[in-house]
Design an enzyme around this catalytic site. Structure first.
Site, PDB file in Angstrom:
ATOM      1  CD  GLU A  34      45.793  77.480  34.077  1.00 10.45           C
ATOM      2  OE1 GLU A  34      44.851  77.803  34.813  1.00 10.45           O
ATOM      3  OE2 GLU A  34      46.993  77.675  34.382  1.00 10.45           O
ATOM      4  CD  GLU A  64      48.816  83.610  36.797  1.00 11.15           C
ATOM      5  OE1 GLU A  64      47.962  82.764  37.126  1.00 11.15           O
ATOM      6  OE2 GLU A  64      49.923  83.293  36.303  1.00 11.15           O
ATOM      7  CD1 TRP A 115      37.090  81.342  38.361  1.00 13.44           C
ATOM      8  CD2 TRP A 115      36.976  82.470  40.266  1.00 13.44           C
ATOM      9  NE1 TRP A 115      38.351  81.844  38.612  1.00 13.44           N
ATOM     10  CE2 TRP A 115      38.311  82.532  39.785  1.00 13.44           C
ATOM     11  CE3 TRP A 115      36.684  83.136  41.463  1.00 13.44           C
ATOM     12  CZ2 TRP A 115      39.322  83.217  40.454  1.00 13.44           C
ATOM     13  CZ3 TRP A 115      37.693  83.805  42.137  1.00 13.44           C
ATOM     14  CH2 TRP A 115      38.981  83.848  41.642  1.00 13.44           C
TER      15      TRP A 115
END
Length: 894
Positions: free
Chosen positions: A481, A752, A540
């Protein structure tokens, strides 16, 4: 009760020599003596040094000139009556491409003193415009293979005159490493960096004067796939299948003549030891194929293939302003482990992003496999399932029986542990060195306290940043990622801005945010955008407004608002276009990502917050930040227009998401946190909403339930509304879910997930379980700005006007922080001992501060032993001070 402000104007008792006014740390565009700047109006900054308290600059003078002996200043501001000492824009004659300039500054202060001229500082302009490039794009002449070995490109040339200056300008499709006469050019890695390549491709400039020789010289450049054509974001060849080089060497001779050595059809190409290189998967280096001396002048390249020249565009080329990725801390193994499965594993003691340098001696053809992992499983075996498709494996092949030193070139890994296969001989720790790589942003902040676990949390926050700030703010450094997720970045920005000087880092990245924005104004959730067309989502895409405004607060530079304002406005207008009735219910929203949830949720314990409630809060927040920016920039018409819009957004929120009694339709911590943080509720409803938040936390036995969206603001809201005790309770909670639970489980970075490793030692689902993911490290912002109390005023951003307002609690005996502002070091530390409270503070020159002391009329308050008079206070004594060091003691009443 009425608050009283005391103004302290004390004279420092210091040596006469230290009281002398002088200027230090000259920077241009936040850099020290940079080269390759393309800015026509670069910003100058400097710091004052004075041993006197309350020192303020009242005037400055800057002079600049070409850095050539015998040439005087070409521009002077004259004496300018101004207190501005940061971000002062050059306003002289047009700067020329490739020129060397110097600058100096002197200042006057409010004590009637004038400094001498500073030592000269320097900068060099870049190529300034695409037409200045004389070089041609070149690609390897060899046919591309499946393995994609890294191409080598070389060129020889001669210099028969004395060189006074030589600058190399380099960029690539892919990544590059350059050598001149066998010596590496610069110490940067992963150049030219990652940008929105179609619109913005950086080049780097290097002073290579000392690398050139009189007579024959050779240039050698190695290329790697990198982000450009490698595997990235679950795609391959996102930007193209080619790999290419653009190189220009500008040489100035002592006789006044000049010469350019450029990439063109005269270069040759081949391949060498790097047989394979991918960011996610690692490198294969076969030392048997190394071409000794290939980057030196005497090498025989008769069998090499001529390169091809290609007509790629140069219009998107830009200079580099952010700090490059460099090598930093190194680690030796703290343990050699033989796992239950029989694996040979080295433990470096710290989860980091980088690679391992290995020394090995064996037989020709011996192959060493180095695999990387963040954790061991419950049984103690090497665990890589959470890397998903990333192989994270380097393979080295020995050429002979001599000692070899191996390290990668165009890949990096997120790891604490490495597994060795095929290593010849015994394991000696001195033969293995883990190297951390990240963008070379200056270190600015520190924090310490009397709580051991809290100090480890601070360590983990710092290493979360170091592991993920590799040219872009990535989400994680280990799996397949490593993307520039915008939600993570906006959540962590204020914490990041305390720990490191991230202004250049984020200025560069925010330009890519704007470049990736669609014509309609939608902002993708990853930048650079690797996910294809997508509609922006709350929390975001709001990075378009949140980061620029917070950059302005942290650094006080209006330029970031000037640069990003069109993008900010387009984003708010886009959301408005998708919000009939001023309700944002369209689009794709991640909601409160990774909030607390229960697998067998039969009684509603999972903290699910309505995604559209979250979206509405961020719609209001982005609109407010746009209004703030418009006000700073003097766009009064926009202030009126968007204030009316914000009123409608808040009204729609009240009608849609609140009950008549003030409850929210989502009874979650995140819902109340966002509604309170962004002032979505009428003022008269806020206290009860804060009480509901506290009640909710107690329902979960004093645990947080927030995810990526709610967590950054949770403790801020609690303290703002008088619940600092609960903020401390959450911060110091040691059981899941909490900030200290991973610390207790041995974490050295931020996870995370709150329970990446569960209490029984098993893992969360491997598909999404990074152990280096900085978002939850946003609690650092509360630790620095609230617990210790170091903050900047909105009307004096960039710590021109400082507040120090500590919040004591949690049973802590002391807490302190330092921060390197643009004006100098700011520091504060409080201590509780035997009924006495002590606050030490250091305020940099050319700033002022307001200090809030916990004091009642019954307390005795002194500063450096001198009693302070009090008339009336409301829980705090407010003291205004100028620069200097202070020691306040509060004794008695509490």
């Amino acid at each position: 009760m009425k608050k009283t402000c005391l103004l302290l104007i004390f004279t420092a008792f210091t040596l006469a020599t230290s009281a002398q006014l002088r200027v230090q740390l000259l920077r241009i565009e936040n850099l020290v003596n940079p080269i390759g700047l393309d800015e026509q109006r670069p910003a100058f900054s400097w710091q004052l040094v004075s041993g006197k308290r309350n020192t303020l600059q009242t005037a400055y003078e800057i002079r600049t000139g070409e850095r050539i002996k015998g040439v005087g200043p070409v521009y002077s501001t004259g004496k300018v009556n101004s207190g501005q000492s940061v971000h002062v824009r050059y306003d002289g004659p047009a700067l020329e491409a490739g020129k060397h300039y110097y600058w100096q500054v002197r200042v006057w202060d409010n004590n009637g003193q004038a400094s001498g001229w500073s030592e000269p500082a320097y900068w060099q302009t870049g190529l300034m415009q695409p037409s200045a490039w004389k070089a041609s794009w070149i690609t390897p002449g060899d046919t591309e293979t499946v393995q994609r070995p890294s191409p080598l490109m070389r060129k020889t040339f001669s210099t028969n005159k004395r060189v006074v200056s030589a600058t190399a300008y380099i960029t690539a499709h892919g990544l590059y490493e350059a050598q001149i006469n066998g010596q590496r050019v610069g110490d940067a890695y992963f150049t030219p960096g990652w940008t929105t390549y179609q619109k913005r491709l950086q080049y780097q400039a290097y002073d290579v004067t000392k690398l050139l020789k009189q007579g024959a010289n050779a240039i050698g450049v190695t290329l790697g796939s990198g982000w450009y054509r490698g595997d990235i974001g679950w795609h391959t060849n996102v930007y193209g299948k080619d790999i290419a080089l653009l190189f220009q060497l500008a040489i100035q001779y002592a006789d006044g003549s000049s010469e350019s050595i450029v990439s063109d059809g005269s270069w040759k190409s081949s391949t060498g030891a790097i047989r394979y290189s991918e960011l996610y998967h690692g490198e294969i280096i076969d030392a048997r194929l190394h071409k000794k001396g290939w980057d030196e002048a005497g090498y025989n390249d008769q069998d090499w293939t001529p390169v091809k020249t290609v007509d790629f565009s140069k219009n998107q080329l830009i200079a580099t302003y952010n700090e490059p990725v460099k090598k930093h801390e190194t680690f030796k193994p703290v343990g050699v482990i033989h796992t239950p499965k029989g694996e040979l594993v080295l433990d470096f003691g710290q989860n980091l992003a980088g690679w391992v340098v290995i020394k090995a001696k064996g037989k020709r053809g011996d192959s060493i496999i180095v695999s990387h992992a963040e954790v061991l499983d419950k049984a103690g075996n090497f665990y890589t399932e959470n890397l998903r498709a990333a192989k994270a494996k380097d393979i080295y092949v020995l050429a002979d029986d001599q000692e070899h030193i191996f390290e990668p070139h165009f890949t990096w890994h997120g790891f604490r542990y490495v597994k060795l296969e095929g290593y010849p001989g015994s394991i000696h720790p001195d033969n293995f060195t883990a190297v951390a790589l990240y963008s070379a942003m200056p270190e600015t902040g520190s924090f310490s306290s009397s709580h051991k676990l809290l100090n480890q949390l601070q360590h983990n926050i710092e290493w979360g940043l170091r592991g993920n700030f590799l040219d872009v703010p990535t989400d994680c450094p280990q799996r397949d990622e490593r993307l520039g997720w915008t939600g993570d970045a906006q959540a962590f920005f204020r914490t990041a801005s305390f720990l490191r000087g991230v202004d250049n880092f984020f200025s560069k990245w925010m330009k890519d945010v704007a470049a990736e924005q669609t014509p309609e104004g939608s902002v993708p959730k990853v930048v650079p955008n690797m996910l294809g067309p997508q509609q922006g989502g709350s929390g975001w895409s709001d990075v378009a407004t949140i980061v620029p405004w917070n950059m302005y607060l942290a650094y006080g530079d209006k330029q970031i608002l000037e640069d990003q304002y069109p993008s900010m406005k387009k984003w708010v207008d886009f959301v408005t276009s998708k919000s009939p009735g001023h309700l944002w219910k369209d689009g794709h929203h991640y909601g409160d990502w990774l909030f607390y949830s229960v697998n067998d949720d039969r009684d509603g314990r999972s903290a699910i917050t309505d995604r559209h409630l979250i979206a509405q809060c961020f719609y209001g927040h982005s609109t407010q930040l746009l209004i703030n920016a418009a006000r700073v920039l003097g766009k009064n018409d926009d202030v009126k227009t968007y204030q009316a819009l914000l009123d409608n957004i808040k009204s729609a929120f009240i009608n849609e998401y609140t009950t008549p009694n003030g409850a929210l339709v989502s009874n979650t911590q995140t819902a109340y946190v966002l509604a309170l943080q962004f002032d979505m509720l009428p003022e008269q409803q806020r206290a009860q909403a804060a009480d509901r938040l506290v009640a909710n936390i107690k329902q979960y036995r004093n645990h947080l339930t927030t995810g990526f969206i709610g967590t950054p603001y949770l403790c801020h809201v609690l303290s703002r509304f008088g619940h600092t005790d609960m903020a401390y309770t959450l911060l110091l909670q040691e059981s899941y879910p909490s900030w200290l639970y991973p610390v207790k489980m041995g974490a050295t970075t931020i996870w995370e997930r709150w329970d990446g490793i569960k209490p029984n030692g098993t893992f969360q689902e491997a598909s999404m379980n990074s152990f280096n993911h900085y978002a939850y490290g946003a609690i650092g912002d509360w630790m620095y700005r609230v617990m210790v109390g170091l903050d900047t005023e909105e009307d004096g951003p960039g710590y021109k006007k400082i507040t120090i307002k500590p919040h004591i609690g949690g049973g802590l005996e002391h807490a302190s922080a330092t921060y390197q502002t643009n004006y100098g070091e700011l520091a504060a530390g409080w201590k509780k001992s035997e009924g006495q409270f002590t606050l030490d503070a250091t305020i940099p020159p050319n700033t002022t501060a307001t200090i809030y002391l916990p004091a009642t009329p019954a307390d005795k308050v002194t500063e450096n032993g001198v009693a302070l008079s009090q008339q009336s206070v409301d829980g705090r004594l407010i003291v205004k001070v100028g620069s200097g060091s202070y020691k306040f003691v509060v004794a008695g009443g509490k």
